[in-house]
Design a protein around this motif. Structure first.
Motif, PDB file in Angstrom:
ATOM      1  N   ALA A 148      -4.294  57.840 -39.548  1.00  0.00           N
ATOM      2  CA  ALA A 148      -5.387  58.851 -39.411  1.00  0.00           C
ATOM      3  C   ALA A 148      -6.662  58.266 -40.470  1.00  0.00           C
ATOM      4  N   GLN A 149      -7.842  58.363 -40.270  1.00  0.00           N
ATOM      5  CA  GLN A 149      -8.935  58.677 -40.953  1.00  0.00           C
ATOM      6  C   GLN A 149      -9.293  59.825 -41.371  1.00  0.00           C
ATOM      7  N   TYR A 197     -15.540  59.423 -40.806  1.00  0.00           N
ATOM      8  CA  TYR A 197     -16.128  57.647 -40.228  1.00  0.00           C
ATOM      9  C   TYR A 197     -15.488  56.328 -41.157  1.00  0.00           C
ATOM     10  N   PHE A 236     -11.229  62.555 -38.662  1.00  0.00           N
ATOM     11  CA  PHE A 236     -12.029  61.880 -38.346  1.00  0.00           C
ATOM     12  C   PHE A 236     -10.809  61.145 -36.869  1.00  0.00           C
ATOM     13  N   SER A 237     -10.319  60.797 -37.296  1.00  0.00           N
ATOM     14  CA  SER A 237      -9.214  59.718 -35.868  1.00  0.00           C
ATOM     15  C   SER A 237      -7.884  59.657 -35.811  1.00  0.00           C
ATOM     16  N   THR A 239      -3.042  64.958 -27.376  1.00  0.00           N
ATOM     17  CA  THR A 239      -4.524  64.137 -28.215  1.00  0.00           C
ATOM     18  C   THR A 239      -5.317  65.402 -28.677  1.00  0.00           C
ATOM     19  N   TYR A 266      -2.468  55.532 -29.766  1.00  0.00           N
ATOM     20  CA  TYR A 266      -4.134  56.415 -29.766  1.00  0.00           C
ATOM     21  C   TYR A 266      -4.009  56.401 -28.144  1.00  0.00           C
ATOM     22  N   ALA A 281      -4.822  57.272 -34.546  1.00  0.00           N
ATOM     23  CA  ALA A 281      -4.180  56.074 -34.571  1.00  0.00           C
ATOM     24  C   ALA A 281      -3.257  56.408 -33.569  1.00  0.00           C
ATOM     25  N   ASN A 304      -4.012  67.007 -30.837  1.00  0.00           N
ATOM     26  CA  ASN A 304      -3.758  66.045 -31.913  1.00  0.00           C
ATOM     27  C   ASN A 304      -1.983  66.909 -32.818  1.00  0.00           C
TER      28      ASN A 304
END
Length: 121
Positions: A99-100, A103, A29-30, A73, A53, A32, A76
């Motif tokens: 990381a996630q 969410y 999802f994301s 970014t 990030y 950091a 990744n």
């Protein structure tokens, strides 16, 4: 699950250069922070460089001015450009990301399998 694929290690003479790559894939999802640690035989794992990030990068004092960390970014992916290598840089280098997966997930640390860098004198 987040997977990290590292590449670019090898054997180089002192004064030479290498570039390490680390690509994150899987359920993401994301992300950091993304960075590199290293562990030499008989020593503890130590931070080499980390990219936030926001794009800033922090380096260990021992590699400042010689190593450059670049973060893509969109892909990744991070690249560690290592110049003016010294025998004391010899170690297994590990990629790590914070990381996630979703969410609603907490940030977790993920590690690559490691890539050997050997610098001969």
């Amino acid at each position: 699950q987040v997977q990290l694929v590292e590449s670019g290690g090898g054997l180089v003479q002192a004064g030479g250069s290498l570039r390490l790559s680390c690509a994150a894939s899987g359920t993401i999802f994301s992300i950091a922070d993304m960075g590199w640690y290293r562990q030499a035989p008989g020593k503890q794992r130590e931070l080499v460089a980390v990219a936030t990030y926001g794009g800033s990068a922090n380096y260990a004092d021992s590699v400042k001015g010689r190593f450059t960390l670049v973060r893509d970014t969109a892909k990744n992916t991070i690249y560690l450009h290592m110049n003016s290598l010294k025998p004391e840089d010899t170690a297994v280098y590990y990629c790590t990301v914070e990381a996630q997966e979703h969410y609603y997930s907490d940030l977790e640390d993920y590690w690559g399998q490691g890539t050997q860098v050997t610098v001969s004198s």
